[in-house]
Write an enzyme that holds these catalytic residues in place. Structure first.
Site, PDB file in Angstrom:
ATOM      1  N   SER A  97      29.658  31.574  56.851  1.00 44.42           N
ATOM      2  CA  SER A  97      29.323  32.973  56.643  1.00 44.42           C
ATOM      3  C   SER A  97      29.399  33.741  57.962  1.00 44.42           C
ATOM      4  O   SER A  97      30.444  33.767  58.599  1.00 44.42           O
ATOM      5  CB  SER A  97      27.947  33.058  55.972  1.00 44.42           C
ATOM      6  OG  SER A  97      27.638  34.358  55.567  1.00 44.42           O
ATOM      7  N   HIS A 122      32.877  33.633  53.229  1.00 49.04           N
ATOM      8  CA  HIS A 122      32.650  34.205  51.901  1.00 49.04           C
ATOM      9  C   HIS A 122      32.286  35.675  52.066  1.00 49.04           C
ATOM     10  O   HIS A 122      32.137  36.171  53.180  1.00 49.04           O
ATOM     11  CB  HIS A 122      31.585  33.436  51.110  1.00 49.04           C
ATOM     12  CG  HIS A 122      30.207  33.468  51.708  1.00 49.04           C
ATOM     13  ND1 HIS A 122      29.163  32.761  51.182  1.00 49.04           N
ATOM     14  CD2 HIS A 122      29.684  34.125  52.776  1.00 49.04           C
ATOM     15  CE1 HIS A 122      28.075  32.960  51.893  1.00 49.04           C
ATOM     16  NE2 HIS A 122      28.364  33.798  52.870  1.00 49.04           N
TER      17      HIS A 122
END
Length: 194
Positions: A97, A122
């Site tokens: 992330s 993501h």
């Protein structure tokens, strides 16, 4: 968390340092754990300190993070770009992330990962509560942040924005070799490069 201390001997005697202070002397910053405002403030302060110490020497940012708060990550990213020294990023363990985003933001040619690291990108996560109008405002903001993140990742990886947008729709895990091919890192390190 237990923080080890090291003892340095010199002609003037002995001096003890916590391990992170000792690493900072070698221009090494450890970004470990979830990225939040307090951690980001510490990382930013260390970056600014090292720039003031010597603006011509590289800074080494070691990352082992599951990600965290977008705005906290952006404060680190903006500071990395603001200061004069190149920031070399090195993934140890995982960069997921916001951790993967920051890994990709190292100086060109100076983004690394150790062989068994795990890297994941993501789309931003968010949770909205409240009245419908408040939820709509939050949804617009998270979409705006998603666009910014995708644009920066596209620039860093030299991928098309559409590919980044597609790949970040869900958790997209990569081995270090796959991350290199994708453009998130420049090299997989087997041995120390210093």
């Amino acid at each position: 968390m237990f923080i080890p201390y090291v003892i340095e001997k010199s002609s003037r005697g002995e001096r003890s340092y916590d391990i992170y202070s000792r690493l900072l002397k070698d221009r090494i910053i450890m970004l470990s754990g979830e990225i939040h405002d307090e951690l980001a403030a510490s990382i930013v302060a260390q970056l600014l300190f090292l720039e003031a110490e010597d603006p011509t020497k590289d800074i080494y940012l070691y990352i082992n993070s599951p990600g965290g708060v977008i705005t906290s990550g952006f404060s680190i990213y903006d500071t990395m770009n603001y200061i004069k020294p190149d920031v070399c990023t090195i993934c140890i363990g995982q960069a997921a992330s916001m951790g993967a985003f920051l890994l990709s933001c190292g100086a060109e040619g100076k983004r690394f990962a150790l062989p068994n690291s795990r890297i994941m990108i993501h789309q931003p996560l968010g949770g909205a509560r409240g009245q419908a109008t408040d939820i709509e405002i939050q949804a617009k903001e998270i979409l705006r942040l998603k666009t910014i993140l995708n644009d920066i990742l596209a620039k860093n990886t030299k991928q098309k924005v559409a590919k980044i947008a597609k790949d970040t729709e869900r958790d997209f895990f990569m081995s270090t070799q796959e991350a290199k091919e994708y453009g998130l890192i420049d090299k997989v390190l087997e041995k120390s490069f210093k």
